[in-house]
Motif scaffolding. Structure first.
Motif, PDB file in Angstrom:
ATOM      1  N   ASP A  55      75.420  86.786 -77.818  1.00 25.14           N
ATOM      2  CA  ASP A  55      75.567  85.584 -77.002  1.00 25.14           C
ATOM      3  C   ASP A  55      75.582  85.985 -75.739  1.00 25.14           C
ATOM      4  O   ASP A  55      75.835  86.952 -75.136  1.00 25.14           O
ATOM      5  CB  ASP A  55      76.945  85.030 -77.531  1.00 25.14           C
ATOM      6  CG  ASP A  55      76.915  84.776 -79.009  1.00 25.14           C
ATOM      7  OD1 ASP A  55      75.974  84.549 -79.535  1.00 25.14           O
ATOM      8  OD2 ASP A  55      78.385  84.741 -79.614  1.00 25.14           O
TER       9      ASP A  55
ATOM     10  N   LEU B 292      75.355  84.004 -71.108  1.00 24.69           N
ATOM     11  CA  LEU B 292      75.127  82.972 -70.115  1.00 24.69           C
ATOM     12  C   LEU B 292      74.017  83.360 -69.502  1.00 24.69           C
ATOM     13  O   LEU B 292      74.122  84.493 -68.810  1.00 24.69           O
ATOM     14  CB  LEU B 292      76.425  82.684 -69.303  1.00 24.69           C
ATOM     15  CG  LEU B 292      76.206  81.729 -68.137  1.00 24.69           C
ATOM     16  CD1 LEU B 292      76.008  80.322 -68.488  1.00 24.69           C
ATOM     17  CD2 LEU B 292      77.628  81.851 -67.308  1.00 24.69           C
TER      18      LEU B 292
ATOM     19  N   LYS C 232      61.993  78.173 -73.476  1.00 26.56           N
ATOM     20  CA  LYS C 232      62.801  76.945 -74.020  1.00 26.56           C
ATOM     21  C   LYS C 232      64.169  76.828 -73.528  1.00 26.56           C
ATOM     22  O   LYS C 232      65.004  76.256 -73.894  1.00 26.56           O
ATOM     23  CB  LYS C 232      63.040  77.449 -75.500  1.00 26.56           C
ATOM     24  CG  LYS C 232      61.581  77.400 -76.209  1.00 26.56           C
ATOM     25  CD  LYS C 232      60.851  75.983 -76.525  1.00 26.56           C
ATOM     26  CE  LYS C 232      59.738  75.950 -77.264  1.00 26.56           C
ATOM     27  NZ  LYS C 232      59.182  74.553 -77.135  1.00 26.56           N
ATOM     28  N   VAL C 233      64.742  77.877 -72.602  1.00 25.03           N
ATOM     29  CA  VAL C 233      66.002  77.530 -71.875  1.00 25.03           C
ATOM     30  C   VAL C 233      65.740  77.602 -70.468  1.00 25.03           C
ATOM     31  O   VAL C 233      64.793  77.898 -69.870  1.00 25.03           O
ATOM     32  CB  VAL C 233      66.768  78.840 -72.528  1.00 25.03           C
ATOM     33  CG1 VAL C 233      67.231  78.662 -73.853  1.00 25.03           C
ATOM     34  CG2 VAL C 233      66.120  80.142 -72.128  1.00 25.03           C
ATOM     35  N   LYS C 234      66.879  77.529 -69.702  1.00 23.78           N
ATOM     36  CA  LYS C 234      66.956  77.439 -68.256  1.00 23.78           C
ATOM     37  C   LYS C 234      68.262  78.458 -67.869  1.00 23.78           C
ATOM     38  O   LYS C 234      69.121  78.654 -68.758  1.00 23.78           O
ATOM     39  CB  LYS C 234      66.753  76.261 -67.779  1.00 23.78           C
ATOM     40  CG  LYS C 234      68.112  75.307 -68.007  1.00 23.78           C
ATOM     41  CD  LYS C 234      68.008  73.885 -67.564  1.00 23.78           C
ATOM     42  CE  LYS C 234      69.219  73.045 -67.658  1.00 23.78           C
ATOM     43  NZ  LYS C 234      69.337  72.805 -69.154  1.00 23.78           N
ATOM     44  N   GLU C 235      68.145  78.723 -66.662  1.00 27.82           N
ATOM     45  CA  GLU C 235      69.198  79.374 -65.785  1.00 27.82           C
ATOM     46  C   GLU C 235      70.451  78.704 -66.165  1.00 27.82           C
ATOM     47  O   GLU C 235      70.574  77.292 -65.783  1.00 27.82           O
ATOM     48  CB  GLU C 235      68.873  79.753 -64.605  1.00 27.82           C
ATOM     49  CG  GLU C 235      67.851  81.006 -64.406  1.00 27.82           C
ATOM     50  CD  GLU C 235      67.631  81.307 -63.117  1.00 27.82           C
ATOM     51  OE1 GLU C 235      68.720  81.217 -61.925  1.00 27.82           O
ATOM     52  OE2 GLU C 235      66.851  82.157 -62.650  1.00 27.82           O
ATOM     53  N   GLY C 236      71.559  79.286 -66.428  1.00 31.86           N
ATOM     54  CA  GLY C 236      72.975  78.720 -66.545  1.00 31.86           C
ATOM     55  C   GLY C 236      73.311  78.276 -67.877  1.00 31.86           C
ATOM     56  O   GLY C 236      74.256  77.674 -68.312  1.00 31.86           O
ATOM     57  N   ASP C 237      72.100  78.113 -68.864  1.00 33.45           N
ATOM     58  CA  ASP C 237      72.272  77.694 -70.340  1.00 33.45           C
ATOM     59  C   ASP C 237      73.317  78.844 -70.878  1.00 33.45           C
ATOM     60  O   ASP C 237      73.171  79.979 -70.677  1.00 33.45           O
ATOM     61  CB  ASP C 237      70.955  77.876 -71.124  1.00 33.45           C
ATOM     62  CG  ASP C 237      70.366  76.382 -70.721  1.00 33.45           C
ATOM     63  OD1 ASP C 237      70.774  75.623 -69.817  1.00 33.45           O
ATOM     64  OD2 ASP C 237      69.345  76.166 -71.146  1.00 33.45           O
ATOM     65  N   THR C 238      74.006  78.467 -71.992  1.00 33.14           N
ATOM     66  CA  THR C 238      74.812  79.369 -72.817  1.00 33.14           C
ATOM     67  C   THR C 238      74.062  79.554 -74.180  1.00 33.14           C
ATOM     68  O   THR C 238      73.541  78.464 -74.776  1.00 33.14           O
ATOM     69  CB  THR C 238      76.247  78.867 -73.172  1.00 33.14           C
ATOM     70  OG1 THR C 238      77.008  78.905 -71.836  1.00 33.14           O
ATOM     71  CG2 THR C 238      76.745  79.808 -73.875  1.00 33.14           C
ATOM     72  N   VAL C 239      73.590  80.523 -74.351  1.00 36.17           N
ATOM     73  CA  VAL C 239      73.041  80.690 -75.825  1.00 36.17           C
ATOM     74  C   VAL C 239      73.509  81.675 -76.870  1.00 36.17           C
ATOM     75  O   VAL C 239      74.531  82.438 -76.233  1.00 36.17           O
ATOM     76  CB  VAL C 239      71.478  81.454 -75.501  1.00 36.17           C
ATOM     77  CG1 VAL C 239      70.630  80.647 -74.537  1.00 36.17           C
ATOM     78  CG2 VAL C 239      71.779  82.985 -74.884  1.00 36.17           C
TER      79      VAL C 239
ATOM     80  N   GLN D 113      69.099  82.432 -80.985  1.00 35.10           N
ATOM     81  CA  GLN D 113      68.502  81.505 -80.503  1.00 35.10           C
ATOM     82  C   GLN D 113      67.069  81.708 -79.779  1.00 35.10           C
ATOM     83  O   GLN D 113      67.124  82.869 -79.013  1.00 35.10           O
ATOM     84  CB  GLN D 113      69.456  80.861 -79.525  1.00 35.10           C
ATOM     85  CG  GLN D 113      68.967  79.394 -78.834  1.00 35.10           C
ATOM     86  CD  GLN D 113      70.064  78.925 -77.863  1.00 35.10           C
ATOM     87  OE1 GLN D 113      71.135  79.159 -77.794  1.00 35.10           O
ATOM     88  NE2 GLN D 113      69.643  77.983 -77.135  1.00 35.10           N
TER      89      GLN D 113
ATOM     90  N   LEU E  58      64.375  81.713 -77.190  1.00 32.65           N
ATOM     91  CA  LEU E  58      64.254  81.839 -75.806  1.00 32.65           C
ATOM     92  C   LEU E  58      63.058  81.584 -75.003  1.00 32.65           C
ATOM     93  O   LEU E  58      62.858  80.648 -74.109  1.00 32.65           O
ATOM     94  CB  LEU E  58      64.892  83.107 -75.058  1.00 32.65           C
ATOM     95  CG  LEU E  58      66.227  83.581 -75.533  1.00 32.65           C
ATOM     96  CD1 LEU E  58      66.518  85.085 -75.162  1.00 32.65           C
ATOM     97  CD2 LEU E  58      67.311  82.581 -75.346  1.00 32.65           C
TER      98      LEU E  58
END
Length: 398
Positions: A199, A201, A213-220, A224, A226
């Motif tokens: 997990d 940020l 599939k994600v961007k900066e600032g996303d919580t994963v 998950q 990426l």
């Protein structure tokens, strides 16, 4: 100049005094007849003190008669005269012979091994290669092939690109060159995606191949997706293409651990009683002297070596090893709240350090003291870190 004096001492020489009116003529005759004279010093108006070799002294009698001088020995110097004084002492002769054999023996052995140009880990591997071939301090130089030793190091130590072995006197010098790390080769036929290994940020994204599939600032969360290894075209009729996803996804992560507080600690206390064991060290062997023993049931020990030093900062392969034992007793002591928290914090840091990845960077550390409903107290350590959380996952399907 030192070698000249040493050679004269080995051959032996005499200090003589020549008296007469023809001293200058005497010296000139000796010079023409190649009779070596040195350290010539005038004592008074008709006498001169000088040094001459034994052979030269035997040849200068005709020169003394011809010049009208009288020659007399003041002092006999050098090794032949020194040995002559002990000609009837057999013990001295035996000791001298033993000493000469010992010198020849020691100069035929390796006393020191120096490894240059590599890390401590590689040096330990090289020493293991030498140990497997019975090469070390005390090995005889006869039969040692530097080229063969270098070849064995190259064959058995992975991180060495080049090795050279040189034996000078009693010292073996091993120079090595480490291999430049090989870059990771990506097999583009092995399709995969990048998923989160824990997990976090996301704070920074670097994608070299694949679909983000994600961007900066996303919580994963752990597992998950990426970066997908499946490229999709804007036009459905072109279908999809599988690739080997590449990239670095940096994220803030958190690690936490709870350690119970203990207000009792077993402490080892030295009583003040000591005992020393002494060993004679010859090469890699240790021989215990009479009286060596473990004097106490519970003790701490400290060992140190005393080595016999030779000329030019060399070390002989013999010496003493002294082991000093300190008697200790174990005693349970009460800890204050601050001492208990410090001990628990040290244990918590040690436990979490084993979970951190090599590229993990600790940004912040928080410590909390918690109490449970049962009244037990524990210390909670939370580390805020930054690391690459991208891990490869094989891509299913074609």
């Amino acid at each position: 100049m030192f070698l000249v004096h040493l050679w004269n001492y080995i051959r032996g020489y005499v200090i003589i005094i020549a008296k007469g009116d023809g001293i200058e003529r005497f010296i000139n005759i000796c010079t023409r007849r190649q009779i070596l004279l040195w350290d010539i010093a005038r004592k008074d108006s008709d006498s001169v003190v000088m040094k001459a070799s034994l052979r030269g002294f035997m040849l200068m009698r005709p020169a003394a008669r011809k010049s009208g001088c009288r020659v007399r020995i003041i002092k006999k110097c050098g090794l032949p005269f020194f040995l002559h004084r002990f000609r009837r002492r057999r013990g001295f002769k035996v000791g001298l012979l033993f000493f000469a054999v010992l010198i020849v023996l020691f100069t035929s052995m390796i006393w020191e091994i120096e490894i240059r140009g590599c890390s401590r880990n590689v040096a330990q591997q090289i020493m293991k290669v030498l140990d497997d071939r019975d090469i070390g301090k005390g090995s005889f130089k006869i039969g040692l092939d530097p080229n063969r030793i270098a070849a064995d190091i190259l064959l058995n130590v992975d991180d060495v690109a080049w090795a050279g072995v040189q034996i000078q006197g009693v010292k073996m010098t091993i120079s090595v060159q480490n291999i430049i790390p090989r870059p990771e080769v990506v097999d583009e036929d092995q399709y995969c995606s990048l998923v989160a290994e824990r997990d976090g940020l996301i704070t920074k994204i670097e994608v070299l191949a694949g679909t983000l599939k994600v961007k900066e600032g996303d919580t994963v969360t752990k597992g998950q997706l990426l970066v997908s290894g499946r490229l999709e075209s804007q036009y459905p009729e072109f279908g999809t293409k599988n690739v080997h996803a590449l990239g670095k996804i940096t994220a803030r992560t958190w690690y936490d651990i709870r350690v119970p507080l203990s207000y009792e600690h077993t402490k080892r206390i030295r009583t003040g009683r000591t005992h020393e064991n002494t060993y004679i060290r010859i090469l890699n062997m240790k021989i215990g002297l009479f009286g060596n023993r473990n004097a106490f049931d519970l003790y701490d020990s400290v060992s140190y070596d005393r080595t016999v030093s030779g000329p030019f900062n060399s070390e002989f392969p013999i010496g003493l090893t002294v082991e000093k034992q300190y008697e200790v007793t174990e005693k349970k002591v009460k800890l204050t709240a601050e001492e208990a928290e410090a001990l628990a914090l040290e244990n918590a840091r040690l436990a979490l350090s084993k979970e951190l990845s090599p590229d993990c960077r600790v940004l912040d550390e928080r410590v909390n003291i918690l109490k449970s409903e049962t009244g037990d107290t524990c210390l909670e350590l939370i580390l805020e870190c930054e690391e690459d959380i991208a891990g490869k996952e094989p891509l299913g399907g074609d």
